[in-house]
Design a protein around this motif. Structure first.
Motif, mmCIF file in Angstrom:
data_model
loop_
_atom_site.group_PDB
_atom_site.id
_atom_site.type_symbol
_atom_site.label_atom_id
_atom_site.label_comp_id
_atom_site.label_asym_id
_atom_site.label_seq_id
_atom_site.Cartn_x
_atom_site.Cartn_y
_atom_site.Cartn_z
ATOM 1 N N PHE A 388 -9.375 0.451 -11.229
ATOM 2 C CA PHE A 388 -9.826 -0.267 -10.046
ATOM 3 C C PHE A 388 -10.756 -1.416 -10.429
ATOM 4 O O PHE A 388 -11.547 -1.296 -11.361
ATOM 5 C CB PHE A 388 -10.555 0.678 -9.082
ATOM 6 N N PRO A 389 -10.688 -2.523 -9.686
ATOM 7 C CA PRO A 389 -11.578 -3.649 -9.966
ATOM 8 C C PRO A 389 -13.014 -3.328 -9.557
ATOM 9 O O PRO A 389 -13.270 -2.415 -8.764
ATOM 10 C CB PRO A 389 -10.998 -4.775 -9.104
ATOM 11 N N GLU A 390 -13.941 -4.105 -10.064
ATOM 12 C CA GLU A 390 -15.352 -3.844 -9.818
ATOM 13 C C GLU A 390 -15.751 -4.021 -8.358
ATOM 14 O O GLU A 390 -16.706 -3.391 -7.892
ATOM 15 C CB GLU A 390 -16.211 -4.775 -10.692
ATOM 16 N N PHE A 391 -15.033 -4.851 -7.617
ATOM 17 C CA PHE A 391 -15.461 -5.117 -6.242
ATOM 18 C C PHE A 391 -15.191 -3.951 -5.282
ATOM 19 O O PHE A 391 -15.633 -3.972 -4.140
ATOM 20 C CB PHE A 391 -14.821 -6.401 -5.694
ATOM 21 N N VAL A 392 -14.483 -2.923 -5.748
ATOM 22 C CA VAL A 392 -14.124 -1.812 -4.866
ATOM 23 C C VAL A 392 -15.239 -0.764 -4.829
ATOM 24 O O VAL A 392 -15.654 -0.256 -5.878
ATOM 25 C CB VAL A 392 -12.805 -1.156 -5.324
ATOM 26 N N GLU A 393 -15.677 -0.453 -3.632
ATOM 27 C CA GLU A 393 -16.603 0.652 -3.415
ATOM 28 C C GLU A 393 -15.755 1.899 -3.194
ATOM 29 O O GLU A 393 -15.120 2.058 -2.145
ATOM 30 C CB GLU A 393 -17.488 0.371 -2.195
ATOM 31 N N LYS A 394 -15.733 2.783 -4.182
ATOM 32 C CA LYS A 394 -14.767 3.878 -4.177
ATOM 33 C C LYS A 394 -14.937 4.832 -3.002
ATOM 34 O O LYS A 394 -13.946 5.320 -2.440
ATOM 35 C CB LYS A 394 -14.832 4.638 -5.504
ATOM 36 N N SER A 395 -16.152 5.127 -2.608
ATOM 37 C CA SER A 395 -16.352 6.041 -1.481
ATOM 38 C C SER A 395 -15.784 5.448 -0.197
ATOM 39 O O SER A 395 -15.193 6.163 0.633
ATOM 40 C CB SER A 395 -17.834 6.362 -1.305
ATOM 41 N N GLU A 396 -15.924 4.131 -0.033
ATOM 42 C CA GLU A 396 -15.386 3.473 1.154
ATOM 43 C C GLU A 396 -13.860 3.369 1.072
ATOM 44 O O GLU A 396 -13.169 3.438 2.098
ATOM 45 C CB GLU A 396 -16.003 2.084 1.310
ATOM 46 N N LEU A 397 -13.334 3.206 -0.143
ATOM 47 C CA LEU A 397 -11.885 3.157 -0.324
ATOM 48 C C LEU A 397 -11.257 4.486 0.082
ATOM 49 O O LEU A 397 -10.218 4.519 0.751
ATOM 50 C CB LEU A 397 -11.545 2.824 -1.770
ATOM 51 N N LYS A 398 -11.879 5.588 -0.300
ATOM 52 C CA LYS A 398 -11.371 6.901 0.098
ATOM 53 C C LYS A 398 -11.300 7.013 1.611
ATOM 54 O O LYS A 398 -10.323 7.522 2.171
ATOM 55 C CB LYS A 398 -12.269 8.002 -0.467
ATOM 56 N N LYS A 399 -12.343 6.533 2.291
ATOM 57 C CA LYS A 399 -12.370 6.597 3.762
ATOM 58 C C LYS A 399 -11.229 5.789 4.370
ATOM 59 O O LYS A 399 -10.592 6.217 5.333
ATOM 60 C CB LYS A 399 -13.718 6.087 4.281
ATOM 61 N N LEU A 400 -10.980 4.614 3.805
ATOM 62 C CA LEU A 400 -9.896 3.776 4.310
ATOM 63 C C LEU A 400 -8.545 4.471 4.131
ATOM 64 O O LEU A 400 -7.718 4.510 5.063
ATOM 65 C CB LEU A 400 -9.881 2.432 3.588
ATOM 66 N N LEU A 401 -8.299 5.008 2.945
ATOM 67 C CA LEU A 401 -7.033 5.686 2.681
ATOM 68 C C LEU A 401 -6.834 6.868 3.621
ATOM 69 O O LEU A 401 -5.742 7.072 4.176
ATOM 70 C CB LEU A 401 -6.975 6.163 1.227
ATOM 71 N N ILE A 402 -7.875 7.651 3.817
ATOM 72 C CA ILE A 402 -7.779 8.824 4.682
ATOM 73 C C ILE A 402 -7.577 8.415 6.142
ATOM 74 O O ILE A 402 -6.827 9.059 6.882
ATOM 75 C CB ILE A 402 -9.017 9.725 4.507
ATOM 76 N N LYS A 403 -8.198 7.317 6.559
ATOM 77 C CA LYS A 403 -8.006 6.822 7.930
ATOM 78 C C LYS A 403 -6.535 6.460 8.164
ATOM 79 O O LYS A 403 -5.956 6.775 9.215
ATOM 80 C CB LYS A 403 -8.888 5.604 8.172
ATOM 81 N N ILE A 404 -5.928 5.821 7.175
ATOM 82 C CA ILE A 404 -4.505 5.446 7.292
ATOM 83 C C ILE A 404 -3.624 6.688 7.290
ATOM 84 O O ILE A 404 -2.682 6.803 8.087
ATOM 85 C CB ILE A 404 -4.120 4.485 6.154
ATOM 86 N N LEU A 405 -3.945 7.636 6.417
ATOM 87 C CA LEU A 405 -3.162 8.879 6.376
ATOM 88 C C LEU A 405 -3.325 9.674 7.660
ATOM 89 O O LEU A 405 -2.361 10.284 8.151
ATOM 90 C CB LEU A 405 -3.574 9.713 5.164
ATOM 91 N N ASP A 406 -4.519 9.678 8.233
ATOM 92 C CA ASP A 406 -4.739 10.380 9.508
ATOM 93 C C ASP A 406 -3.889 9.758 10.610
ATOM 94 O O ASP A 406 -3.348 10.470 11.466
ATOM 95 C CB ASP A 406 -6.213 10.315 9.904
ATOM 96 N N LEU A 407 -3.779 8.446 10.603
ATOM 97 C CA LEU A 407 -2.957 7.763 11.593
ATOM 98 C C LEU A 407 -1.497 8.191 11.462
ATOM 99 O O LEU A 407 -0.828 8.481 12.458
ATOM 100 C CB LEU A 407 -3.089 6.248 11.403
ATOM 101 N N ALA A 408 -1.008 8.246 10.220
ATOM 102 C CA ALA A 408 0.367 8.696 9.982
ATOM 103 C C ALA A 408 0.538 10.147 10.387
ATOM 104 O O ALA A 408 1.544 10.537 11.003
ATOM 105 C CB ALA A 408 0.734 8.505 8.513
ATOM 106 N N SER A 409 -0.441 10.975 10.062
ATOM 107 C CA SER A 409 -0.370 12.406 10.355
ATOM 108 C C SER A 409 -0.312 12.669 11.856
ATOM 109 O O SER A 409 0.503 13.477 12.328
ATOM 110 C CB SER A 409 -1.575 13.118 9.737
ATOM 111 N N GLU A 410 -1.164 11.992 12.618
ATOM 112 C CA GLU A 410 -1.178 12.190 14.070
ATOM 113 C C GLU A 410 0.151 11.782 14.690
ATOM 114 O O GLU A 410 0.662 12.448 15.597
ATOM 115 C CB GLU A 410 -2.328 11.397 14.697
ATOM 116 N N SER A 411 0.715 10.695 14.203
ATOM 117 C CA SER A 411 2.002 10.237 14.712
ATOM 118 C C SER A 411 3.104 11.249 14.411
ATOM 119 O O SER A 411 3.966 11.530 15.250
ATOM 120 C CB SER A 411 2.356 8.884 14.103
ATOM 121 N N LEU A 412 3.084 11.814 13.198
ATOM 122 C CA LEU A 412 4.085 12.822 12.832
ATOM 123 C C LEU A 412 3.911 14.101 13.641
ATOM 124 O O LEU A 412 4.891 14.747 14.027
ATOM 125 C CB LEU A 412 4.003 13.119 11.330
ATOM 126 N N LYS A 413 2.672 14.474 13.922
ATOM 127 C CA LYS A 413 2.424 15.664 14.756
ATOM 128 C C LYS A 413 3.052 15.505 16.125
ATOM 129 O O LYS A 413 3.615 16.458 16.689
ATOM 130 C CB LYS A 413 0.926 15.909 14.883
#
Length: 460
Positions: A388-413
């Motif tokens: 990962f490049p230096e400009f990425v804040e990893k804790s915030e990146l995890k939140k973004l990824l999980i937010k997108i996955l939650d959106l997909a998950s709710e739609s599939l439910k």
């Protein structure tokens, strides 16, 4: 043919079919590398025997034979499933008939996979879930002997003629050792442009979640080397044919104008596959004569031919997010996944196809990856690497990824098929910020053997 005529053909082929779409079906295409564990070339006799045994066991019908009268494609007329090979007999491909629910695809895949592995394992061969065949150096550079794949390989080998124009890699056989996991999803006319835009923006995210094509021993910096292999080949002679959109189209008119600036490089006339220098499609149809090459009697011959309207059916770009003539969006950028996580990418796309407004809102407001001084193309390249490049804040990146996955998950439910469970491996990747490629690289760098992950990623 005038530009307006080509534009009308483009509209009829790519835009018009989306007006007929109401229900959302999914089409799944899986490519898997075949490996000879003896560290020798794949035994093609074994592969052909496998095809016959598969045909007889599952009662598939012969769909195609190669020029040596060897079966190279089978089809189940009930499900629409197709067993075939992509580019070479080292790369098995299974395409599934369209379904509304991913679980029937998953169940059939597992049944096919167990049967195929049983046949291959008896001869010390195996399938695995890697986007690059780790034993590619042992295999012979032989395309499936038919007109299409021979033409394609010959075309890719012509990069040396244009080396002064573009910096190409020297692996024109890459189609014989790269494996993808592709998803087709129905899209309707009203949703077409928002969907293309939303999923184009998601490409850097997908690089983080799905990268799994490592050229072990050659370029360990790349987690998704498939991108480079396509872009720096003859397919990328016209950069608009591959990768990302330079500027996201805001209307079907802008999309058509973009497509009119892409190139065509092959056709078939009088039973001959012909390849020629990639030419912008509108310029191609203006020409009185085009110079190309075709194969006959064991060698290539030069040919001059006149473009015909029928040649347009051989026009096809290879974008990461591609509109097809079936009224579907084809997602082409995902590598073959570890076998027991095969359905993750298809669930991801199915979960988000009806959430395009929400995706656009999330990504337009994001400051972890987006709204920085990088284009989408640059972001995809940055996150197709193994670090990962230096400009990425990893804790915030995890939140973004999980937010997108939650959106997909709710739609599939909401679909009621329990398909959201297929996303579980992606949550693990998001929380650990480790995709299959990064895991492989870490394993090799710590002294582990590639064979360990051939077995692990091939386990059902």
């Amino acid at each position: 043919m005038k530009r307006e005529e080509v534009k009308n053909l483009m509209y009829e082929r790519f835009i018009e079919p989306t007006k007929l779409k109401k229900d959302v079906f999914v089409g799944v295409e899986l490519e898997l590398p075949i490996i000879n564990l003896n560290k020798m070339a794949v035994d093609l006799k074994l592969v052909h025997e496998l095809t016959v045994k598969f045909k007889n066991y599952f009662d598939f019908k012969v769909k195609a034979r190669d020029e040596n009268d060897v079966i190279c494609a089978l089809e189940d007329h009930v499900t629409g499933d197709i067993y075939t090979f992509d580019c070479s007999y080292n790369n098995l491909e299974i395409s599934f008939g369209k379904e509304e629910n991913l679980y029937p695809v998953k169940e059939r895949f597992e049944e096919y996979y167990k049967f195929i592995q049983d046949v291959l394992n008896k001869e010390n061969h195996t399938l695995t879930g890697l986007g690059i065949n780790p034993y590619r150096k042992y295999n012979k550079r032989l395309p499936v002997p038919n007109g299409r794949y021979r033409m394609l390989y010959h075309h890719l080998c012509l990069y040396k003629k244009y080396g002064d124009e573009i910096s190409f890699h020297d692996m024109p056989e890459f189609g014989m050792f790269t494996s993808a996991s592709q998803t087709h999803v129905d899209v309707n006319f009203d949703n077409l442009i928002p969907a293309l835009n939303a999923f184009s923006k998601l490409e850097p995210v997908k690089a983080i979640l799905f990268s799994n094509s490592v050229l072990n021993g050659e370029n360990m910096e790349l987690a998704c080397s498939r991108d480079m292999l396509w872009e720096d080949s003859m397919h990328g002679y016209n950069k608009k044919n591959i990768g990302m959109f330079d500027t996201l189209p805001q209307s079907t008119g802008e999309l058509l104008e973009y497509l009119l600036s892409t190139s065509i490089y092959c056709t078939e006339q009088e039973g001959k596959y012909i390849n020629f220098k990639p030419t912008v499609v509108t310029e191609f149809f203006k020409k009185e004569k085009v110079n190309g090459e075709y194969f006959e009697d064991g060698k290539y011959h030069e040919i001059t031919f006149k473009p015909k309207k029928e040649d347009f059916s051989y026009f096809r770009p290879f974008k990461f997010v591609d509109l097809t003539f079936r009224g579907t969006i084809e997602f082409r950028s995902v590598c073959c996944q570890p076998v027991n996580e095969t359905m993750t990418a298809h669930a991801f796309h199915m979960g988000l196809i009806n959430q395009v407004d929400e995706i656009n809102q999330i990504l337009d407001e994001d400051t972890v990856l987006f709204n920085k001084p990088y284009s989408l193309t640059e972001l995809r390249k940055i996150f197709a690497k193994s670090y990962f490049p230096e400009f990425v804040e990893k804790s915030e990146l995890k939140k973004l990824l999980i937010k997108i996955l939650d959106l997909a998950s709710e739609s599939l439910k909401e679909r009621g098929n329990k398909e959201e469970k297929l996303l579980n491996p992606l949550y693990k990747r998001a929380k650990s910020l480790e995709n299959p490629a990064q895991r492989l690289i870490k394993h090799l760098n710590s002294g582990g053997k590639i064979e360990d992950l051939i077995y692990e990623y091939g386990r059902l």
